[in-house]
Design an enzyme around this catalytic site. Sequence first.
Site, PDB file in Angstrom:
ATOM      1  N   ASP A 108       6.846  -6.364 -14.926  1.00  0.00           N
ATOM      2  CA  ASP A 108       7.227  -7.093 -13.703  1.00  0.00           C
ATOM      3  C   ASP A 108       8.632  -7.704 -13.833  1.00  0.00           C
ATOM      4  OD1 ASP A 108       4.707  -6.567 -12.529  1.00  0.00           O
ATOM      5  OD2 ASP A 108       3.825  -8.253 -13.589  1.00  0.00           O
ATOM      6  N   GLY A 118      10.185  -2.999 -18.352  1.00  0.00           N
ATOM      7  CA  GLY A 118       9.516  -4.244 -18.748  1.00  0.00           C
ATOM      8  C   GLY A 118       8.331  -4.542 -17.844  1.00  0.00           C
ATOM      9  N   HIS A 130       4.500  -8.111  -6.413  1.00  0.00           N
ATOM     10  CA  HIS A 130       3.773  -8.929  -7.384  1.00  0.00           C
ATOM     11  C   HIS A 130       3.478 -10.292  -6.752  1.00  0.00           C
ATOM     12  CE1 HIS A 130       2.456 -10.235 -11.314  1.00  0.00           C
ATOM     13  NE2 HIS A 130       3.084 -11.376 -11.081  1.00  0.00           N
ATOM     14  N   LEU A 160       3.192   2.227 -16.000  1.00  0.00           N
ATOM     15  CA  LEU A 160       3.882   3.525 -15.935  1.00  0.00           C
ATOM     16  C   LEU A 160       4.603   3.800 -17.241  1.00  0.00           C
ATOM     17  CD1 LEU A 160       5.347   3.115 -12.341  1.00  0.00           C
ATOM     18  CD2 LEU A 160       3.576   4.762 -13.019  1.00  0.00           C
ATOM     19  N   SER A 203      -4.539  -3.078   0.878  1.00  0.00           N
ATOM     20  CA  SER A 203      -4.096  -3.790   2.083  1.00  0.00           C
ATOM     21  C   SER A 203      -2.573  -3.732   2.227  1.00  0.00           C
ATOM     22  CB  SER A 203      -4.597  -5.238   2.091  1.00  0.00           C
ATOM     23  OG  SER A 203      -3.922  -6.018   1.144  1.00  0.00           O
ATOM     24  N   ASN A 204      -1.845  -3.703   1.120  1.00  0.00           N
ATOM     25  CA  ASN A 204      -0.382  -3.565   1.241  1.00  0.00           C
ATOM     26  C   ASN A 204      -0.014  -2.182   1.783  1.00  0.00           C
ATOM     27  OD1 ASN A 204       1.379  -5.929   0.295  1.00  0.00           O
ATOM     28  ND2 ASN A 204      -0.292  -5.899  -1.198  1.00  0.00           N
TER      29      ASN A 204
HETATM   30  C1  GRF Z   1      -1.616  -7.545  -4.393  1.00  0.00           C
HETATM   31  O1  GRF Z   1      -1.883  -8.898  -4.601  1.00  0.00           O
HETATM   32  C2  GRF Z   1      -0.322  -7.158  -5.055  1.00  0.00           C
HETATM   33  O2  GRF Z   1       0.607  -8.182  -5.075  1.00  0.00           O
HETATM   34  C3  GRF Z   1      -0.756  -6.837  -6.465  1.00  0.00           C
HETATM   35  O3  GRF Z   1      -2.009  -6.213  -6.316  1.00  0.00           O
HETATM   36  C4  GRF Z   1      -2.620  -6.647  -5.108  1.00  0.00           C
HETATM   37  C5  GRF Z   1      -2.936  -5.411  -4.318  1.00  0.00           C
HETATM   38  O4  GRF Z   1      -3.643  -5.685  -3.159  1.00  0.00           O
HETATM   39  N1  GRF Z   1       0.226  -6.012  -7.135  1.00  0.00           N
HETATM   40  P1  GRF Z   1      -3.889  -4.539  -2.111  1.00  0.00           P
HETATM   41  O5  GRF Z   1      -4.616  -3.410  -2.851  1.00  0.00           O
HETATM   42  O6  GRF Z   1      -2.586  -4.088  -1.561  1.00  0.00           O
HETATM   43  O7  GRF Z   1      -4.781  -5.121  -1.056  1.00  0.00           O
END
Ligand code: GRF
Length: 201
Positions: free
Chosen positions: A144, A142, A108, A92, A13-14
């Site tokens: 996050d 590190g 995050h 990574l 979704s991001n």
């Molecule tokens: C999100 O909550 C992001 O913060 C975390 O993983 C999730 C990914 O969600 N790193 P999406 O796949 O982008 O919907």
Amino acid sequence: MRRLGILLSGRGSNFSAIAGAIDEKRLDAEIAVVISNRPEAPGIAAARNRGLNAVVLPSRGLDREIYDRLLIDELRKHGAELVCLAGYMRILSGHFIREFSMRILNIHPSLLPAFPGLDAQHQAIEHGVKFSGCTVHFVDEGLDSGPIVTQAVVPVLDTDTADTLSARILKEEHRIYSEAIGLVVSGRYRIEGRRVIAESP
Ligand code: GRF
């Protein structure tokens, strides 16, 4: 530095929010390639539907550094300049991070440095914080832990479950990730110590 390489493992979704921001001209960048380490990731199907370069590079069973070299080759092949992790569920290697030093962003779902790692929303509820949120940061070696580009805050309600809190945070993720990418792509920032300082145009 406007060609993005998106790495994801799941829902995506991001990624879709970033692609939407580009389509709507709120973000001046281009998606060079979307890569998933999981063949079944819905995000990779979404990338294909948008007609983007969508590549599946299965990671199962591969040594981290060997896999990351394949990843670097694929990113380079498509001319990706800025790597955006969007729900990429694999750590990574140092080699990868050095190769794209300060050119990897992650989102995050907590106000870092609180609650790094997995299940950040669950951690926030268990800890009893009254506010949580999300963070876009540069990726270093590190967990996050790299310099923070931007954050957004949401309240944690007494009635919240990890799911309801996640949904509230996700809305903010979709907004701030594109904004942070826009800043980095514009180059109008400097880094002093751990501080990412936006410069006015
Ligand atoms: C999100 O909550 C992001 O913060 C975390 O993983 C999730 C990914 O969600 N790193 P999406 O796949 O982008 O919907």
